[in-house]
Design an enzyme around this catalytic site. Structure first.
Site, PDB file in Angstrom:
ATOM      1  CG  MET A 206      24.252   2.620  14.824  1.00 35.21           C
ATOM      2  SD  MET A 206      22.558   2.256  14.292  1.00 35.21           S
ATOM      3  CE  MET A 206      21.909   3.901  14.052  1.00 35.21           C
ATOM      4  CD  GLU A 207      29.440   4.433  12.874  1.00 35.16           C
ATOM      5  OE1 GLU A 207      29.669   5.059  13.924  1.00 35.16           O
ATOM      6  OE2 GLU A 207      29.011   3.260  12.879  1.00 35.16           O
TER       7      GLU A 207
ATOM      8  CG  ASP B  98      18.361  19.210  -0.700  1.00 41.40           C
ATOM      9  OD1 ASP B  98      17.415  20.002  -0.466  1.00 41.40           O
ATOM     10  OD2 ASP B  98      19.532  19.586  -0.874  1.00 41.40           O
TER      11      ASP B  98
END
EC number: 4.6.1.17
Length: 161
Positions: free
Chosen positions: A115-116, A130
């Site tokens: 998950m990391e 972004d």
């Protein structure tokens, strides 16, 4: 077939108890990508994005995301990570440029770091988006997937191509 482990006897969410699991070295490699235009590729390559060095910031964001995974994934255990490495590679086809993102995470503990690694790969791609969205909002974040994991009771895993 394995059953889901994050549910209690009442079918409600729980955090898995890992206190009886053996601490071993565990690694995970996750990948993601983002497709950008030639204009964005050129601006990233020449460090001409107004917000700064896109790859350096995205790399730091990925590392930070790996370290904070348990803050955003509810049943994920907080882990003491031994290492996080975010790397990039460009692939070009016609006027599209794909930034390949690979994240390697390592720990020694009682649960894995899949998950990391996945969170870090996602955050890295999102950070590129972004930082570049003022130039073009049409960027496409690609598949995010676990490429490989080692260690733990479930054994090693390598994704089939």
């Amino acid at each position: 077939m394995s059953s889901f482990t994050h549910f209690n006897d009442q079918g409600r969410a729980k955090m898995v108890d890992i206190s009886d699991k053996k601490a071993t070295v565990r690694t995970a490699i996750a990948c993601s990508s983002i497709v950008v235009t030639k204009e964005i590729y050129d601006k990233i390559s020449h460090n001409e994005i107004g917000k700064g060095d896109v790859l350096a910031v995205a790399q730091i964001a990925g590392i930070m995301a790996a370290k904070r995974t348990s803050d955003i994934i509810p049943m994920c255990h907080p882990l003491l990570l031994k290492g996080v490495d975010v790397s990039f590679d460009w692939k070009q086809s016609e006027e599209q440029y794909r930034l390949l993102i690979e994240v390697k995470v390592k720990t020694e503990g009682s649960t894995g770091v899949e998950m990391e690694a996945l969170t870090a790969a996602s955050a890295t791609a999102l950070t590129v988006y972004d930082m570049c969205k003022a130039v073009d909002k049409g960027m496409i974040i690609g598949e995010t997937y676990l490429l490989e994991k080692t260690g733990g009771k479930s054994g090693d895993y390598t994704r089939n191509s």
